[in-house]
Write a protein that holds these residues in place. Structure first.
Motif, PDB file in Angstrom:
ATOM      1  N   VAL A   1       6.974   1.289   8.960  1.00 51.39           N
ATOM      2  CA  VAL A   1       5.563   1.594   8.799  1.00 51.39           C
ATOM      3  C   VAL A   1       4.861   1.572  10.151  1.00 51.39           C
ATOM      4  CG1 VAL A   1       3.396   0.816   7.761  1.00 51.39           C
ATOM      5  CG2 VAL A   1       5.506   0.729   6.432  1.00 51.39           C
TER       6      VAL A   1
ATOM      7  N   SER B   1       0.816  -1.216   0.000  1.00 52.36           N
ATOM      8  CA  SER B   1       0.000   0.000   0.000  1.00 52.36           C
ATOM      9  C   SER B   1       0.848   1.264   0.000  1.00 52.36           C
ATOM     10  CB  SER B   1      -0.920   0.011   1.226  1.00 52.36           C
ATOM     11  OG  SER B   1      -0.164   0.023   2.430  1.00 52.36           O
ATOM     12  N   THR B   2       2.116   1.172   0.440  1.00 52.39           N
ATOM     13  CA  THR B   2       2.984   2.349   0.449  1.00 52.39           C
ATOM     14  C   THR B   2       3.295   2.830  -0.955  1.00 52.39           C
ATOM     15  OG1 THR B   2       3.995   1.499   2.480  1.00 52.39           O
ATOM     16  CG2 THR B   2       5.160   3.273   1.348  1.00 52.39           C
TER      17      THR B   2
ATOM     18  N   ASN C   1      -1.910   2.350   4.706  1.00 49.33           N
ATOM     19  CA  ASN C   1      -0.855   3.311   4.373  1.00 49.33           C
ATOM     20  C   ASN C   1      -0.908   4.505   5.325  1.00 49.33           C
ATOM     21  OD1 ASN C   1       0.739   5.384   3.221  1.00 49.33           O
ATOM     22  ND2 ASN C   1       0.506   4.501   1.192  1.00 49.33           N
TER      23      ASN C   1
ATOM     24  N   PRO D   1      -5.893   2.420  -0.197  1.00 45.37           N
ATOM     25  CA  PRO D   1      -4.745   2.054   0.653  1.00 45.37           C
ATOM     26  C   PRO D   1      -4.718   2.772   2.002  1.00 45.37           C
ATOM     27  CG  PRO D   1      -4.070   3.733  -0.885  1.00 45.37           C
ATOM     28  CD  PRO D   1      -5.540   3.478  -1.161  1.00 45.37           C
TER      29      PRO D   1
END
Length: 508
Positions: free
Chosen positions: A403, A235-236, A466, A462
């Protein structure tokens, strides 16, 4: 002699140096303010190196190479964009926050907001939101545990315990003085490691052929440098939109209490320029450490855990003594953020909630010598308590530190950026406007990201996975909320007149 043998030797030398600086910090600490800010004590270049080390931390040396190990070259967007956003944010607020904070006697970012808007409620709320720093500290501590496990072969749990004892050994007594000086030394270590990793990548160390092209050819097709996004996976890097938001999210990185209060340690506003130049150039250099993760994947290094890829790479490519030295230097990078985080968390209780909120509410003088002594005692006790809580929280290691730590960082950036950025530049910003921006920014971030992360509902991709994209949207919402709320209440409540004007800056 094994890597572990050399590692213990270098670790002992490192701990001795850190404890010495702890003693130096103790001698320079005279009251609660010097313990919390080291106000007016350091030059721009030295504090710039220290600041870079605080920003880079375990994420740059372990988390980002770990993402690059899993994702390939597309992971470069994270380490190469975050310093651009972070140091633009520094340039926006550093000079004004330094000048105004010194005149108002502010100690922390929540304290600065409370002084700026003359609002105890705003100070207290910002302090409570800043407790999200514990997530950041937990991520750094987990990274140190993985380093000990990889380098010394001891258990992860023993690793985080030893790391915390080292940090507490010099932070308890020396406070911010110890934090700044030790981080500057650690910043030099980081630059040396970055240069070595960049050199290894440029020559294509360990792969068939020579140069970056040979490294690229050794990777799987979806990891090569012509693949920029991953629409169905990470998702990043799901699309260009969220990659741009990654840059936007880091504009507010400086509002974190363990970073924003470091401006007060500069010897004057004239040092801000050298501070920005030193920290930004050094920060951009160490961001290329992600290349270590790419190189490790190309060589075929198997770290066991992706966040441990850098020490595993050193063990693969260097003699035992050098691998141990470089690994201990990485450990020092992790420690360089953890000590500042401990200090900021302790000051939330010692200064923001006790000295500036509880004491005035009781009708007492927050500047009295007795309150100052109690504040210093609470600050030192807070370092111990925060350290114990962080160790307990990461007793089981989390995944993907770069993350995971943003669960907390994103909440602070979303809520504090609007009030701080507009407050130092716009005299029309009001306390109700700042409160509106703080709550709306955090609310949007919580709805987009925190809710799904804590399992309350699935959320939308996302944004649910994210944190950078969700933070950017929350930050923009906070800026708009501060602006709209201030316009609607502009005739009733204004900020203090202590915001540094261009004329003040030139006089300083």
């Amino acid at each position: 002699m094994s890597v572990a043998f050399w590692g213990w030797i270098f670790l002992a030398a490192y701990v001795a140096v850190m404890f010495y600086f702890g003693y130096v910090g103790l001698r320079r600490t005279t009251n609660a303010d010097s313990y919390a800010t080291a106000r007016g004590s350091y030059s721009g270049p030295l504090l710039g190196l220290s600041f870079m080390a605080m920003i880079a931390s375990g994420s740059t040396f372990m988390g980002m190479p770990g993402i690059a190990y899993e994702s390939g070259f597309k992971a470069a967007y994270y380490p190469l964009l975050y310093p651009v956003g972070a140091y633009i944010g520094v340039m926006i607020v550093a000079r004004r926050m330094k000048g105004s904070g010194d005149r108002m006697g502010s100690i922390s970012v929540p304290d600065f907001l409370g002084d700026l808007f003359r609002s105890p409620i705003l100070r207290a709320l910002a302090a409570l939101l800043s407790l999200f720093l514990i997530y950041y500290l937990m991520a750094q501590l987990a990274a140190s545990g993985q380093m000990f496990e990889t380098l010394f072969g001891i258990s992860y749990q023993w690793g985080i315990t030893i790391a915390m004892l080292i940090i507490l050994g010099y932070m308890f007594f020396g406070g911010t003085h110890s934090d700044i000086v030790t981080d500057a030394v650690q910043g030099i270590f980081m630059l040396v490691i970055a240069v070595m990793v960049i050199g290894g990548f440029l020559i294509g160390f360990g792969v068939d052929g020579f140069g970056p092209g040979a490294v690229n050819a050794a990777l799987a097709e979806n990891m090569r440098w012509d693949v920029h996004t991953d629409p169905t996976g990470d998702s990043t890097f799901a699309n260009w939109w969220v990659i741009v938001l990654l840059l936007v999210a880091h504009l507010g990185f400086v509002v974190q209490p363990h970073l924003g209060n470091k401006f007060f340690a500069l010897r004057g506003t004239a040092q801000v320029r050298w501070f920005v130049v030193t920290s930004s150039l050094a920060g951009f250099t160490v961001s290329f450490l992600f290349l270590g993760g790419v190189l490790a994947r190309a060589i075929g290094v198997n770290p066991g855990h992706s966040d441990a890829v850098m020490p595993a790479l050193f063990i693969e490519m260097a003699p035992a003594w050098l691998a141990a030295l470089l690994s201990v230097a990485i450990l020092s990078a992790i420690v360089s953020s953890s000590d500042g985080l401990l200090m900021s968390i302790s000051q939330i209780f010692a200064n923001d909630l006790y000295r500036k909120t509880w004491v005035p509410w009781r009708g007492q003088d927050p500047d009295s010598p007795a309150v100052d002594r109690r504040s210093l005692l609470i600050g030192r006790a807070g370092v111990l308590v925060a350290g114990a809580i962080a160790v307990a929280a990461v007793w089981t290691p989390p995944e993907l530190l770069a993350v995971w730590m943003w669960v907390g960082v994103g909440g602070m950036i979303s809520s504090l950026t609007g009030p701080l950025f507009l407050g130092v530049w716009w005299r029309g910003a009001t306390a109700p406007g700042a409160l509106t921006g703080m709550l709306s920014g955090f609310g949007i971030y919580a709805a987009l990201h925190l809710g799904p992360q804590f399992g309350l509902y699935a959320g939308a991709f996302p944004w649910n996975d994210n944190p950078f994209a969700a933070t950017a949207i929350g930050m923009v919402t906070g800026l708009l909320g501060t602006c709209v709320g201030s316009v609607l209440t502009n005739n009733r409540t204004r900020t203090t007149n202590d915001v540094e004007t261009p004329e003040h800056s030139r006089e300083a």
